[in-house]
Design a protein around this motif. Structure first.
Motif, PDB file in Angstrom:
ATOM      1  N   SER A  49       0.825  -1.209   0.000  1.00 24.71           N
ATOM      2  CA  SER A  49       0.000   0.000   0.000  1.00 24.71           C
ATOM      3  C   SER A  49       0.856   1.256   0.000  1.00 24.71           C
ATOM      4  O   SER A  49       0.482   2.275  -0.591  1.00 24.71           O
ATOM      5  N   ALA A  50       2.026   1.194   0.660  1.00 25.36           N
ATOM      6  CA  ALA A  50       2.914   2.352   0.675  1.00 25.36           C
ATOM      7  C   ALA A  50       3.494   2.640  -0.701  1.00 25.36           C
ATOM      8  O   ALA A  50       3.804   3.789  -1.026  1.00 25.36           O
ATOM      9  N   LEU A  51       3.639   1.595  -1.536  1.00 26.81           N
ATOM     10  CA  LEU A  51       4.211   1.775  -2.869  1.00 26.81           C
ATOM     11  C   LEU A  51       3.151   2.027  -3.937  1.00 26.81           C
ATOM     12  O   LEU A  51       3.422   2.728  -4.916  1.00 26.81           O
ATOM     13  N   VAL A  52       1.971   1.466  -3.756  1.00 25.97           N
ATOM     14  CA  VAL A  52       0.939   1.595  -4.791  1.00 25.97           C
ATOM     15  C   VAL A  52       0.537   3.053  -4.972  1.00 25.97           C
ATOM     16  O   VAL A  52       0.377   3.542  -6.102  1.00 25.97           O
ATOM     17  N   ARG A  53       0.377   3.776  -3.869  1.00 29.41           N
ATOM     18  CA  ARG A  53      -0.097   5.161  -3.949  1.00 29.41           C
ATOM     19  C   ARG A  53       0.850   6.031  -4.785  1.00 29.41           C
ATOM     20  O   ARG A  53       0.406   6.669  -5.758  1.00 29.41           O
ATOM     21  N   LEU A 146      13.213   4.257  -0.302  1.00 30.59           N
ATOM     22  CA  LEU A 146      14.213   3.642  -1.172  1.00 30.59           C
ATOM     23  C   LEU A 146      13.595   2.546  -2.038  1.00 30.59           C
ATOM     24  O   LEU A 146      13.973   2.377  -3.207  1.00 30.59           O
ATOM     25  N   ALA A 147      12.633   1.799  -1.474  1.00 31.41           N
ATOM     26  CA  ALA A 147      11.938   0.784  -2.268  1.00 31.41           C
ATOM     27  C   ALA A 147      11.160   1.437  -3.405  1.00 31.41           C
ATOM     28  O   ALA A 147      11.152   0.933  -4.544  1.00 31.41           O
ATOM     29  N   PHE A 148      10.541   2.585  -3.140  1.00 29.76           N
ATOM     30  CA  PHE A 148       9.820   3.295  -4.194  1.00 29.76           C
ATOM     31  C   PHE A 148      10.773   3.778  -5.278  1.00 29.76           C
ATOM     32  O   PHE A 148      10.480   3.666  -6.477  1.00 29.76           O
ATOM     33  N   VAL A 149      11.926   4.325  -4.884  1.00 28.05           N
ATOM     34  CA  VAL A 149      12.906   4.798  -5.872  1.00 28.05           C
ATOM     35  C   VAL A 149      13.370   3.637  -6.749  1.00 28.05           C
ATOM     36  O   VAL A 149      13.514   3.784  -7.978  1.00 28.05           O
ATOM     37  N   ALA A 150      13.586   2.472  -6.137  1.00 27.38           N
ATOM     38  CA  ALA A 150      14.025   1.310  -6.913  1.00 27.38           C
ATOM     39  C   ALA A 150      12.973   0.905  -7.937  1.00 27.38           C
ATOM     40  O   ALA A 150      13.301   0.621  -9.109  1.00 27.38           O
ATOM     41  N   VAL A 151      11.700   0.890  -7.534  1.00 23.31           N
ATOM     42  CA  VAL A 151      10.630   0.533  -8.470  1.00 23.31           C
ATOM     43  C   VAL A 151      10.495   1.599  -9.553  1.00 23.31           C
ATOM     44  O   VAL A 151      10.258   1.282 -10.735  1.00 23.31           O
ATOM     45  N   ALA A 152      10.642   2.879  -9.184  1.00 19.14           N
ATOM     46  CA  ALA A 152      10.554   3.957 -10.170  1.00 19.14           C
ATOM     47  C   ALA A 152      11.643   3.818 -11.232  1.00 19.14           C
ATOM     48  O   ALA A 152      11.404   4.050 -12.423  1.00 19.14           O
ATOM     49  N   LEU A 153      12.835   3.426 -10.816  1.00 21.93           N
ATOM     50  CA  LEU A 153      13.910   3.207 -11.781  1.00 21.93           C
ATOM     51  C   LEU A 153      13.600   2.021 -12.689  1.00 21.93           C
ATOM     52  O   LEU A 153      13.897   2.042 -13.890  1.00 21.93           O
TER      53      LEU A 153
END
Length: 294
Positions: A49-53, A146-153
């Motif tokens: 949920s923290a990453l989906v938004r 950092l997990a969001f940045v990794a997925v964004a990359l």
């Protein structure tokens, strides 16, 4: 010689006690941090949920608004950039903001169930117990960011993260996590019941996020004639946290943003410590069962 021998244990004893005290403090920090990390590792939906938004904003809204918001060549950029590059720092701030506010919800729950009361009665200074909670919250916020940045990359967002600029940017993210975690700690003083958290969402989280530079630059607000929104965004500490991250990613001077973020972090934490004191705090937690004896 005998006098020196008699004095040696007296000198060594305070040093030993001080060393034991420091170890006790660090053990508390380690225990509370590991507890929060273990609890988080068992809540798989929390990370999702923290990453989906933010990913929804990045993958859907950024694609739709790419030609609506023209990002001019202004600091910290040296050329025209796509909209998704602009909003990534704001989305990192979104992760930090929502996790910091969610920590206040967890503190209210802990206070109602008695866990926070037990922690506050530990033989340690109350501010240190609260700092341990704040440290654990900031650590979780940074890991999620950092997990969001990794997925964004992975989905193709162009970010200059593989340069020396990554270190100042990480420092900015950590400072922003501490500031927003301290704000969540302060809010937990005033939230008496879990049902009141919806009001926190409407009157704290959403205004703080949308009246900032997370989704659009300040000059756009001024150009559109929204002067009152522009002034509020300038005063919003969340704006300065976003700008610090944004400028740090591109290796530019963030100006006063670090001082505003660090100053607000200290102020929020001091006020939270004051509020958690049952003798004089804002919420008088002892009267409603939220704090033990000092």
């Amino acid at each position: 010689m005998q006098d020196a021998a008699l004095k040696t244990p007296a000198v060594a004893a305070p040093r030993s006690e001080a060393r034991h005290g420091v170890l006790h403090f660090l053990q508390a920090l380690r225990a509370i941090s590991l507890r929060e990390l273990l609890k988080f590792s068992q809540q798989y939906g929390r990370l999702v949920s923290a990453l989906v938004r933010p990913l929804l904003w990045l993958a859907v809204f950024a694609a739709g608004f790419r030609n609506v918001f023209g990002i001019a060549i202004v600091e910290p950029y040296d050329t025209y950039i796509p909209y998704e590059v602009y909003i990534v720092p704001g989305l990192i701030g979104m992760v930090l903001l929502f996790n910091g506010m969610q920590s206040s919800l967890a503190l209210v729950y802990d206070r109602e169930m008695g866990l926070m009361r037990l922690l506050l009665t530990a033989p340690l200074p109350r501010p240190w117990i609260l700092f341990c909670k704040l440290f654990a919250t900031a650590l979780l916020s940074v890991l999620q960011a950092l997990a969001f940045v990794a997925v964004a990359l992975l989905i193709g967002t162009e970010l200059p993260v593989f340069t020396w600029h990554a270190f100042p940017a990480l420092l900015a993210i950590v400072a922003g996590a501490f500031m927003l975690g301290a704000l969540g700690l302060l809010l937990s003083v005033h939230i008496k019941q879990l049902e009141n958290f919806a009001g926190t969402m409407n009157f704290v989280i959403f205004p703080m996020y949308f009246i900032s530079t997370a989704l659009y630059p300040l000059w756009k607000l001024q150009e559109a004639g929204a002067d009152w929104v522009y002034q509020l965004a300038r005063l919003n500490p969340f704006t300065h946290a976003i700008e610090w991250i944004r400028f740090a990613i591109h290796g530019k001077d963030p100006g006063i943003a670090p001082w505003v973020v660090l100053g607000c972090a200290v102020a929020f934490f001091v006020l939270a410590c004051w509020g958690y004191d049952p003798q004089r705090g804002f919420g008088q937690l002892a009267k409603r069962g939220g704090g033990g004896p000092p």
